[in-house]
Design a protein around this motif. Structure first.
Motif, PDB file in Angstrom:
ATOM      1  N   THR A 149      13.543   6.445   2.573  1.00 50.69           N
ATOM      2  CA  THR A 149      12.982   7.440   1.659  1.00 50.69           C
ATOM      3  C   THR A 149      13.282   8.834   2.178  1.00 50.69           C
ATOM      4  OG1 THR A 149      11.014   8.063   0.476  1.00 50.69           O
ATOM      5  CG2 THR A 149      10.679   7.482   2.770  1.00 50.69           C
ATOM      6  N   ARG A 150      13.495   9.759   1.262  1.00 48.65           N
ATOM      7  CA  ARG A 150      13.993  11.041   1.749  1.00 48.65           C
ATOM      8  C   ARG A 150      13.607  12.208   0.848  1.00 48.65           C
ATOM      9  NH1 ARG A 150      20.286  10.092   1.164  1.00 48.65           N
ATOM     10  NH2 ARG A 150      20.059  10.815   3.279  1.00 48.65           N
ATOM     11  N   ALA A 151      13.696  13.399   1.445  1.00 56.78           N
ATOM     12  CA  ALA A 151      13.429  14.618   0.705  1.00 56.78           C
ATOM     13  C   ALA A 151      14.725  15.112   0.077  1.00 56.78           C
ATOM     14  CB  ALA A 151      12.865  15.665   1.652  1.00 56.78           C
ATOM     15  N   ILE A 152      14.641  15.533  -1.164  1.00 53.61           N
ATOM     16  CA  ILE A 152      15.803  16.075  -1.870  1.00 53.61           C
ATOM     17  C   ILE A 152      15.470  17.503  -2.269  1.00 53.61           C
ATOM     18  CG2 ILE A 152      17.242  15.877  -3.947  1.00 53.61           C
ATOM     19  CD1 ILE A 152      16.395  12.845  -3.982  1.00 53.61           C
ATOM     20  N   SER A 153      16.312  18.466  -1.849  1.00 52.04           N
ATOM     21  CA  SER A 153      16.072  19.859  -2.223  1.00 52.04           C
ATOM     22  C   SER A 153      17.282  20.454  -2.912  1.00 52.04           C
ATOM     23  CB  SER A 153      15.773  20.703  -0.983  1.00 52.04           C
ATOM     24  OG  SER A 153      14.547  20.327  -0.434  1.00 52.04           O
ATOM     25  N   LEU A 154      17.007  21.123  -3.996  1.00 49.82           N
ATOM     26  CA  LEU A 154      18.040  21.900  -4.676  1.00 49.82           C
ATOM     27  C   LEU A 154      17.666  23.366  -4.501  1.00 49.82           C
ATOM     28  CD1 LEU A 154      18.186  19.850  -8.011  1.00 49.82           C
ATOM     29  CD2 LEU A 154      19.622  19.565  -5.996  1.00 49.82           C
ATOM     30  N   LYS A 155      18.623  24.170  -4.033  1.00 43.74           N
ATOM     31  CA  LYS A 155      18.358  25.595  -3.816  1.00 43.74           C
ATOM     32  C   LYS A 155      19.250  26.428  -4.727  1.00 43.74           C
ATOM     33  CE  LYS A 155      15.911  25.010   0.144  1.00 43.74           C
ATOM     34  NZ  LYS A 155      14.504  24.656  -0.081  1.00 43.74           N
ATOM     35  N   SER A 156      18.634  27.068  -5.695  1.00 45.42           N
ATOM     36  CA  SER A 156      19.355  27.950  -6.633  1.00 45.42           C
ATOM     37  C   SER A 156      20.660  27.342  -7.122  1.00 45.42           C
ATOM     38  CB  SER A 156      19.667  29.293  -5.968  1.00 45.42           C
ATOM     39  OG  SER A 156      18.499  29.880  -5.508  1.00 45.42           O
TER      40      SER A 156
ATOM     41  N   GLU B  33      28.815  15.249  -9.061  1.00 47.12           N
ATOM     42  CA  GLU B  33      29.183  16.539  -9.629  1.00 47.12           C
ATOM     43  C   GLU B  33      28.861  17.581  -8.573  1.00 47.12           C
ATOM     44  OE1 GLU B  33      31.015  17.139 -12.694  1.00 47.12           O
ATOM     45  OE2 GLU B  33      29.345  16.107 -13.662  1.00 47.12           O
ATOM     46  N   GLU B  34      29.750  18.543  -8.409  1.00 48.87           N
ATOM     47  CA  GLU B  34      29.503  19.581  -7.401  1.00 48.87           C
ATOM     48  C   GLU B  34      28.885  20.809  -8.063  1.00 48.87           C
ATOM     49  OE1 GLU B  34      32.183  21.720  -4.209  1.00 48.87           O
ATOM     50  OE2 GLU B  34      33.026  19.767  -4.774  1.00 48.87           O
ATOM     51  N   PRO B  35      27.852  21.381  -7.459  1.00 49.40           N
ATOM     52  CA  PRO B  35      27.299  22.603  -8.041  1.00 49.40           C
ATOM     53  C   PRO B  35      28.351  23.717  -8.035  1.00 49.40           C
ATOM     54  CG  PRO B  35      25.907  21.806  -6.227  1.00 49.40           C
ATOM     55  CD  PRO B  35      27.160  20.986  -6.225  1.00 49.40           C
ATOM     56  N   THR B  36      28.304  24.566  -9.054  1.00 48.20           N
ATOM     57  CA  THR B  36      29.167  25.741  -9.074  1.00 48.20           C
ATOM     58  C   THR B  36      28.631  26.775  -8.087  1.00 48.20           C
ATOM     59  OG1 THR B  36      29.365  25.289 -11.432  1.00 48.20           O
ATOM     60  CG2 THR B  36      30.333  27.337 -10.654  1.00 48.20           C
ATOM     61  N   GLU B  37      27.296  26.857  -8.019  1.00 45.49           N
ATOM     62  CA  GLU B  37      26.627  27.724  -7.033  1.00 45.49           C
ATOM     63  C   GLU B  37      25.406  26.993  -6.507  1.00 45.49           C
ATOM     64  OE1 GLU B  37      25.409  31.269  -9.151  1.00 45.49           O
ATOM     65  OE2 GLU B  37      27.357  31.276 -10.146  1.00 45.49           O
ATOM     66  N   GLY B  38      24.939  27.416  -5.345  1.00 46.45           N
ATOM     67  CA  GLY B  38      23.723  26.840  -4.781  1.00 46.45           C
ATOM     68  C   GLY B  38      24.010  25.642  -3.909  1.00 46.45           C
TER      69      GLY B  38
ATOM     70  N   THR C 147      25.733  19.245   0.217  1.00 48.43           N
ATOM     71  CA  THR C 147      26.579  19.522  -0.943  1.00 48.43           C
ATOM     72  C   THR C 147      27.959  18.880  -0.811  1.00 48.43           C
ATOM     73  OG1 THR C 147      25.379  21.600  -1.192  1.00 48.43           O
ATOM     74  CG2 THR C 147      27.403  21.389  -2.441  1.00 48.43           C
ATOM     75  N   ASP C 148      28.457  18.799   0.430  1.00 44.01           N
ATOM     76  CA  ASP C 148      29.800  18.242   0.639  1.00 44.01           C
ATOM     77  C   ASP C 148      29.834  16.723   0.775  1.00 44.01           C
ATOM     78  OD1 ASP C 148      30.672  20.813   0.706  1.00 44.01           O
ATOM     79  OD2 ASP C 148      30.704  20.952   2.896  1.00 44.01           O
ATOM     80  N   LEU C 149      28.679  16.072   0.851  1.00 43.96           N
ATOM     81  CA  LEU C 149      28.690  14.619   1.073  1.00 43.96           C
ATOM     82  C   LEU C 149      29.164  13.869  -0.172  1.00 43.96           C
ATOM     83  CD1 LEU C 149      25.368  13.755   2.957  1.00 43.96           C
ATOM     84  CD2 LEU C 149      27.666  14.069   3.904  1.00 43.96           C
ATOM     85  N   GLN C 150      30.006  12.880   0.049  1.00 45.39           N
ATOM     86  CA  GLN C 150      30.454  12.007  -1.040  1.00 45.39           C
ATOM     87  C   GLN C 150      29.279  11.145  -1.517  1.00 45.39           C
ATOM     88  OE1 GLN C 150      33.641  11.974  -2.363  1.00 45.39           O
ATOM     89  NE2 GLN C 150      33.640  13.838  -1.115  1.00 45.39           N
ATOM     90  N   PRO C 151      29.361  10.660  -2.767  1.00 45.89           N
ATOM     91  CA  PRO C 151      28.297   9.776  -3.265  1.00 45.89           C
ATOM     92  C   PRO C 151      28.024   8.600  -2.316  1.00 45.89           C
ATOM     93  CG  PRO C 151      29.790  10.338  -5.051  1.00 45.89           C
ATOM     94  CD  PRO C 151      30.372  10.944  -3.805  1.00 45.89           C
ATOM     95  N   SER C 152      29.076   8.027  -1.770  1.00 50.22           N
ATOM     96  CA  SER C 152      28.901   6.850  -0.904  1.00 50.22           C
ATOM     97  C   SER C 152      28.207   7.187   0.410  1.00 50.22           C
ATOM     98  CB  SER C 152      30.258   6.219  -0.618  1.00 50.22           C
ATOM     99  OG  SER C 152      31.082   7.165   0.039  1.00 50.22           O
ATOM    100  N   GLU C 153      28.182   8.461   0.770  1.00 43.41           N
ATOM    101  CA  GLU C 153      27.546   8.869   2.023  1.00 43.41           C
ATOM    102  C   GLU C 153      26.071   9.231   1.828  1.00 43.41           C
ATOM    103  OE1 GLU C 153      31.096  11.080   4.408  1.00 43.41           O
ATOM    104  OE2 GLU C 153      30.494  12.033   2.545  1.00 43.41           O
ATOM    105  N   ARG C 154      25.569   9.121   0.604  1.00 41.39           N
ATOM    106  CA  ARG C 154      24.215   9.620   0.337  1.00 41.39           C
ATOM    107  C   ARG C 154      23.153   8.534   0.316  1.00 41.39           C
ATOM    108  NH1 ARG C 154      24.709  15.048  -3.307  1.00 41.39           N
ATOM    109  NH2 ARG C 154      26.687  15.706  -2.413  1.00 41.39           N
ATOM    110  N   ASN C 155      23.556   7.280   0.362  1.00 38.94           N
ATOM    111  CA  ASN C 155      22.618   6.162   0.321  1.00 38.94           C
ATOM    112  C   ASN C 155      21.622   6.277  -0.836  1.00 38.94           C
ATOM    113  OD1 ASN C 155      21.326   3.788   1.000  1.00 38.94           O
ATOM    114  ND2 ASN C 155      19.999   4.761   2.511  1.00 38.94           N
ATOM    115  N   MET C 156      22.185   6.485  -2.025  1.00 41.77           N
ATOM    116  CA  MET C 156      21.366   6.559  -3.230  1.00 41.77           C
ATOM    117  C   MET C 156      21.874   5.524  -4.214  1.00 41.77           C
ATOM    118  SD  MET C 156      21.186  10.594  -3.833  1.00 41.77           S
ATOM    119  CE  MET C 156      20.215  11.625  -2.731  1.00 41.77           C
ATOM    120  N   ALA C 157      20.985   5.075  -5.075  1.00 42.31           N
ATOM    121  CA  ALA C 157      21.398   4.132  -6.096  1.00 42.31           C
ATOM    122  C   ALA C 157      21.142   4.735  -7.461  1.00 42.31           C
ATOM    123  CB  ALA C 157      20.611   2.840  -5.964  1.00 42.31           C
TER     124      ALA C 157
END
Ligand code: ADP
Ligand code: ADP
Length: 225
Positions: free
Chosen positions: A1-8, A54-59, A69-79
């Motif tokens: 389980t993990r914290a997810i933060s989006l900044k601007s 999808e990569e953010p345009t900013e933030g 932001t640079d991690l590939q989907p496979s590196e994120r351990n999300m389903a």
């Protein structure tokens, strides 16, 4: 389980569509967060940026406080689970649920984990069937099984119940609530359905035109006009 933060975080698509505008959001470990808003408001885009599709345009995106932001989907351990299930038609339920395990584990027998997952979802009897032999609700359970079989630390769902009839939606809604709490995985759930948001979310984030309007408990969100 993990914290997810989006900044601007902002996202513009190639032909100029501004899908998400300066969005900041902190999702707590183990939390069930619902992203609510009408079609086209940017919900899927936010989810795909969390997933790394999808990569953010900013933030920036942070996972457990680490720049991600640079991690590939496979590196994120999300389903991720989608509205249209996307099961492999030539594989049985057992094959579909076990597929992510076959990709990662060399030589390990996937059967015990597939069986445990099927038990959790109540679909042991469906393991030998192909998607074409399953109802919509059964397919969505199999799709959920495929998503959770690797014990993801975050579970992302994009309108998973939209293609199901009302009765089944209510039933599976309760199942989703139970399963995500059992897993303890941080969950981000996209929907345009207020009743769904209300019954599922620890908190609801309301999006409109790519802009985050409010984030609060369902009770407080609906107390406002
Ligand atoms: P929602 O999930 O709330 O329906 P989306 O995130 O799918 O919203 O879309 C937000 C906006 O971005 C919409 O205007 C949509 O048309 C646009 N959009 C989404 N994906 C793309 C894409 N791949 N290319 C161009 N525009 C897109
Ligand atoms: P949802 O209903 O989940 O928001 P959509 O049906 O809007 O999804 O989009 C499905 C796919 O089409 C996504 O991969 C999205 O990126 C793409 N898409 C959505 N809107 C556009 C658009 N205006 N231009 C190009 N691609 C789009």
């Amino acid at each position: 389980t993990r914290a997810i933060s989006l900044k601007s975080v902002s996202k513009s698509y190639l032909r100029g569509t501004r899908a998400v505008e300066q969005l900041s959001l902190d999702i707590r470990p183990g939390e069930f967060l619902v992203l609510l808003g009408p079609s086209g408001c940017g919900k899927s885009t936010v989810l795909r940026m969390i997933a790394g599709l999808e990569e953010p345009t900013e933030g920036e995106v942070y996972l457990d406080g680490e720049y991600a932001t640079d991690l590939q989907p496979s590196e994120r351990n999300m389903a991720m689970v989608f509205q249209n299930f996307a099961l492999y038609p030539t594989m049985t339920s057992r094959g579909n649920i076990g597929f992510p395990l076959r990709l990662e584990a060399r030589g390990e027998d996937p059967a015990p984990r597939v069986d445990a997952t099927a038990r959790m979802l109540g679909i042991q009897d469906l393991l030998g069937r192909y998607p074409g032999q399953l109802s919509g609700g059964e397919r969505q359970r199999v799709a959920m099984g495929r998503a959770i079989v690797r014990n993801p630390s975050a579970f992302l769902m994009d309108e998973p119940l939209s293609n199901l009839d009302a009765k089944l939606r209510n039933h599976l809604r309760a199942e989703i609530s139970r399963i995500t709490r059992e897993l303890g995985a941080t969950t981000v759930y996209v929907t345009h359905d207020q009743a769904e948001a209300m019954s599922l979310g620890d908190r609801v984030a309301v999006l409109r035109g790519g802009i985050l309007q409010q984030v609060d408990t369902p009770r407080r969100v609906y107390a406002l006009p």
